[in-house]
Design an enzyme around this catalytic site. Sequence first.
Site, short mmCIF file in Angstrom:
data_model
loop_
_atom_site.label_atom_id
_atom_site.label_comp_id
_atom_site.label_asym_id
_atom_site.label_seq_id
_atom_site.Cartn_x
_atom_site.Cartn_y
_atom_site.Cartn_z
N TRP A 142 -105.30 1.15 -47.02
CA TRP A 142 -104.65 0.42 -45.46
C TRP A 142 -105.90 -1.05 -45.16
O TRP A 142 -106.84 -0.64 -45.53
CB TRP A 142 -105.63 1.21 -44.54
CG TRP A 142 -104.78 2.57 -44.31
CD1 TRP A 142 -105.25 4.04 -43.91
CD2 TRP A 142 -103.19 2.52 -44.18
NE1 TRP A 142 -104.23 4.04 -44.35
CE2 TRP A 142 -102.93 4.34 -44.13
CE3 TRP A 142 -102.16 1.72 -43.34
CZ2 TRP A 142 -101.64 4.45 -43.22
CZ3 TRP A 142 -101.00 2.49 -43.06
CH2 TRP A 142 -101.12 3.60 -42.12
N ALA A 181 -101.88 -6.17 -56.93
CA ALA A 181 -100.23 -6.39 -58.21
C ALA A 181 -100.41 -4.70 -58.51
O ALA A 181 -99.07 -4.86 -58.55
CB ALA A 181 -101.15 -6.84 -59.18
N GLU A 228 -83.91 -1.43 -8.60
CA GLU A 228 -83.40 -1.42 -7.22
C GLU A 228 -83.48 -0.30 -6.13
O GLU A 228 -83.85 -0.22 -5.37
CB GLU A 228 -82.39 -3.11 -6.43
CG GLU A 228 -81.55 -3.89 -7.66
CD GLU A 228 -81.71 -3.82 -9.34
OE1 GLU A 228 -81.61 -5.61 -9.24
OE2 GLU A 228 -82.39 -3.30 -9.31
N ARG A 271 -95.73 7.33 -34.15
CA ARG A 271 -96.93 8.60 -33.67
C ARG A 271 -97.19 8.47 -32.41
O ARG A 271 -98.59 7.74 -32.22
CB ARG A 271 -97.44 9.07 -35.03
CG ARG A 271 -96.89 8.60 -36.19
CD ARG A 271 -97.63 9.19 -37.64
NE ARG A 271 -98.08 7.69 -37.89
CZ ARG A 271 -97.93 6.56 -38.78
NH1 ARG A 271 -96.71 6.82 -39.24
NH2 ARG A 271 -98.34 5.63 -38.52
N ALA A 303 -101.10 -6.63 -50.95
CA ALA A 303 -101.48 -5.99 -51.73
C ALA A 303 -101.58 -5.81 -52.91
O ALA A 303 -101.52 -7.32 -53.17
CB ALA A 303 -99.83 -4.34 -51.71
N SER A 324 -101.58 -0.60 -51.03
CA SER A 324 -101.57 -1.36 -49.78
C SER A 324 -102.46 -1.28 -48.35
O SER A 324 -102.40 -1.44 -47.93
CB SER A 324 -100.32 -2.14 -49.47
OG SER A 324 -99.63 -1.22 -49.10
#
Length: 369
Positions: A172, A166, A54, A209, A164, A170
């Site tokens: 990408w 075993a 405002e 980042r 992911a 993970s």
Amino acid sequence: MTASDHAWMARALQLARKGLYSTHPNPRVGCVIVADGELIGEGWHVRAGEPHAEVHALRQAGERARGATAYVTLEPCSHHGRTPPCAEALVSAGVGRVVAAMQDPNPQVAGRGLARLQSVGIKVASGVLENEARALNAGFIKRMETGLPLLRAKLAMSLDGRTAMASGESQWITGPAARTEVQRLRAQSSVVLTGADTVLMDQARLTVRAAELGLDGELTALAMQRPPLRVLIDGRLRVPLKAAFFQAGTALVATSTAGRAEPYCVAGHEVLELDSGDGRVDLRGLLRELASRGANEVLLEAGPRLAGAFAALGLIDEYQIFVAAKFLGSSARPLLDLSLTHMSDAPGLKIESIRAVGDDWRIIAHPAK
């Protein structure tokens, strides 16, 4: 309410969204001032401690604000905080009408701002595009109403629901476009929350980042000025100080035993002991503590065990699931570690949206009420 009222409020909401990455712990607010159908001033709240929306709009409008209509995405504040009350600024400027998208859930305001305006003869209205305004500040509203932040779980999985291999590998699962969206989720959050397994397996830093945000220069600068607090849940303090997570900057560690906390504190990190009574970290207690520090939105980026624990307690408000067009196989790790034995135990979700993000898909869903 007229079509014009909705159009001007839509502009105010557009301005408010510019504060998506910078207003914590305050809400995101936009304001436009209109006289005789003409925009004469507009503004948005940039960051805590600085003038509210405002005030910016009134400065632009100047003397022309007298008798004009102010459209604000949240009820003007009526209390003295780090800045003077906006309700008084509107009164002093002599505006003739104020339209708010919604009432402020903050108990210090909660209708008092609109009441103050009415007390001096200013016409007031509320509820224009309220659903959109509430969605923009869902975390702030939840913190004010319940003492808990909004918890958003970010999960990435393959088409067969695996996160992911075993072995824990993970990176990408998803592509660069999805990772940009995750960077933006981190930037808009007050807190990024993770667990020891994720940090140890992925060498995760959980930082924002700038190069991956994909925002314009102004918004990128604002996002980097107010990075989220990084919080690690590590019940037994398994993550060593040499880990990338700690090397990336100071962090808060939530543990069930603070007996070995001194090295972390000496290194500049904060250790918070929150024992649930069974040797595990009190997850609900942690969220309450974060809310007490002003956290509106918490982003959970964790493995299936920790994410499943939050889900089992009913603490997740929103799921952001990124789905990659690949299979990881039956031996890979599941999305959530939940102990379910009957179909009737399966928690339902209400899907808000599904859209393509690069070569992947993004599902936004909420627990069904």
